[in-house]
Design an enzyme around this catalytic site. Structure first.
Site, mmCIF file in Angstrom:
data_model
loop_
_atom_site.group_PDB
_atom_site.id
_atom_site.type_symbol
_atom_site.label_atom_id
_atom_site.label_comp_id
_atom_site.label_asym_id
_atom_site.label_seq_id
_atom_site.Cartn_x
_atom_site.Cartn_y
_atom_site.Cartn_z
ATOM 1 N N ARG A 1 4.326 2.753 12.096
ATOM 2 C CA ARG A 1 3.088 2.936 12.873
ATOM 3 C C ARG A 1 3.386 3.394 14.297
ATOM 4 O O ARG A 1 2.514 3.889 14.992
ATOM 5 C CB ARG A 1 2.294 1.618 12.925
ATOM 6 C CG ARG A 1 1.731 1.202 11.580
ATOM 7 C CD ARG A 1 1.147 -0.178 11.641
ATOM 8 N NE ARG A 1 2.119 -1.139 12.176
ATOM 9 C CZ ARG A 1 1.889 -2.429 12.375
ATOM 10 N NH1 ARG A 1 0.706 -2.929 12.079
ATOM 11 N NH2 ARG A 1 2.825 -3.224 12.858
ATOM 12 N N LYS B 1 11.491 11.987 -3.378
ATOM 13 C CA LYS B 1 12.604 12.817 -2.892
ATOM 14 C C LYS B 1 12.735 12.593 -1.392
ATOM 15 O O LYS B 1 12.328 13.423 -0.573
ATOM 16 C CB LYS B 1 12.350 14.282 -3.249
ATOM 17 C CG LYS B 1 13.609 15.134 -3.206
ATOM 18 C CD LYS B 1 13.394 16.428 -3.964
ATOM 19 C CE LYS B 1 14.468 17.449 -3.684
ATOM 20 N NZ LYS B 1 15.815 17.022 -4.003
HETATM 21 N N1 PXG Z 1 17.956 15.146 -9.336
HETATM 22 C C1 PXG Z 1 18.236 14.961 -8.029
HETATM 23 C C2 PXG Z 1 18.744 13.655 -7.574
HETATM 24 C C3 PXG Z 1 18.038 16.022 -7.111
HETATM 25 O O1 PXG Z 1 18.300 15.826 -5.815
HETATM 26 C C4 PXG Z 1 17.311 17.417 -8.962
HETATM 27 C C5 PXG Z 1 17.502 16.331 -9.802
HETATM 28 C C6 PXG Z 1 16.746 18.681 -9.528
HETATM 29 O O2 PXG Z 1 15.383 18.811 -9.180
HETATM 30 P P1 PXG Z 1 14.631 20.211 -9.077
HETATM 31 O O3 PXG Z 1 13.242 19.877 -8.703
HETATM 32 O O4 PXG Z 1 15.350 21.007 -8.014
HETATM 33 O O5 PXG Z 1 14.728 20.850 -10.410
HETATM 34 C C7 PXG Z 1 17.560 17.268 -7.586
HETATM 35 C C8 PXG Z 1 17.361 18.397 -6.634
HETATM 36 C C9 PXG Z 1 22.549 19.826 -3.715
HETATM 37 C C10 PXG Z 1 21.106 19.453 -3.611
HETATM 38 O O6 PXG Z 1 23.101 20.248 -2.687
HETATM 39 C C11 PXG Z 1 20.395 19.143 -4.748
HETATM 40 C C12 PXG Z 1 19.042 18.819 -4.643
HETATM 41 C C13 PXG Z 1 18.450 18.819 -3.441
HETATM 42 C C14 PXG Z 1 19.173 19.121 -2.326
HETATM 43 C C15 PXG Z 1 20.509 19.449 -2.384
HETATM 44 O O7 PXG Z 1 23.134 19.690 -4.782
HETATM 45 N N2 PXG Z 1 18.423 18.500 -5.777
#
Ligand code: PXG
Length: 292
Positions: free
Chosen positions: A105, A151
């Protein structure tokens, strides 16, 4: 060439794109992010990424200062300002500036950052020869403590597992749930093929609802491949005919070895190959035009 970064409503040169040391995104990992791709002048599955972002914001009781339409426009504007056709887009929402206590907050306004950068593609041999994985000892965050579907900017759970993969000299690693079920990898979702059927862990195991995961399930269903969201253990991975990972950066990438066990015949499998073709087609044909 220097990038123009979207920072709270303005496009600023990257050297000037700075945030406060009192931002709770930095102090506590209190915030959210998305990794999004643009292919061929279109932003791929933008609506799906924004849906996950706004759902996460609701769960964190974090008020994003832009509505979805304004956020969509901000993403497109950032891509146009940098003249991208193909790009990796990192969208970040932080809790904003507060004091040194946890209390959200004390942060009157969330910050929005959009970085559009050229994509660093994975080495080609990852796709042609497939990846080697290990199973990490670091368990995925228990969803009763922190829902992996959010996320958030707190990625320490994944980073601890990533450190294990680096020590093992492999590009990715499997993370298990507290109960020992396969959840996902450090930055990718996981799929198996067994007796012609495609399997991926259900979301309640404690994994990210990957946008690529959903798109690949739909592609497989439309192709008449039987698809199942089922719990499985690492032994099922060892005994699978095929294994692959999905993610925005990786797209759809074959796995050929897990903990030293060859998957199938140790080469990328035919269903993985077919889904890779269908996915490539999809990325080139759908998406929100950047330059209408
Ligand atoms: N699981 C996790 C834990 C992720 O972080 C995915 C699955 C795949 O999700 P999407 O929506 O992209 O199909 C992610 C996405 C990296 C990196 O450097 C990976 C993600 C985000 C940022 C960086 O490997 N992943």
């Amino acid at each position: 060439m220097g990038l123009l970064i979207y920072l709270d409503g303005e496009l600023v040169p990257q050297e000037q794109a700075k945030i406060s040391v009192f931002d709770h995104g930095l102090l506590y990992g209190d915030g959210l992010f998305e990794g999004i791709r643009a292919y061929n002048g279109r932003v791929f599955l933008l609506q799906e990424h924004l849906e996950r972002l706004y759902d996460g914001a609701r769960a964190l009781q974090l008020q994003i200062p832009l509505d979805v339409d304004a956020m969509t426009e901000a993403v497109l504007e950032t891509l146009r300002a940098n003249q991208f056709q193909d790009a990796y887009i990192r969208l970040i929402v932080t809790r904003g500036v507060g004091d040194l206590g946890l209390d959200p907050r004390k942060c009157p306004k969330a910050s929005v950052i959009i970085i559009a950068a050229s994509i660093a593609l994975y080495p080609e041999h990852y796709y042609t020869q497939g990846l080697e994985l290990i199973t990490c000892t670091t368990r995925r965050n228990d969803p009763t403590a922190l829902d992996a579907g959010i996320k958030s900017l707190n990625y320490l759970n994944n980073i601890l597992a990533k450190i294990e993969t680096i020590r093992a000299g492999v590009p990715e690693g499997i993370m298990l749930s507290t109960e020992g079920y396969v959840a996902e990898c450090t930055g990718d979702n996981i799929f198996l093929v067994h007796d012609g059927c495609m399997y991926t862990p259900p979301l309640h195991v404690g994994n990210l609802a990957g946008v690529t995961r959903r798109a690949v399930i739909e592609l497989a269903e439309n192709e008449g491949i039987c698809t199942k969201e089922e719990l499985f253990r690492v032994k099922e991975v060892y005994c699978a005919d095929e294994c692959f990972l999905t993610g925005t950066a990786a797209e759809l990438i074959p796995v050929v070895t897990v903990d030293g066990r060859s998957i199938g015949d140790g080469t990328p499998g035919p269903i993985t190959g077919r889904l890779r073709e269908l996915f490539a087609e999809l990325t080139q044909t759908v998406g929100m035009p950047i330059y209408p």
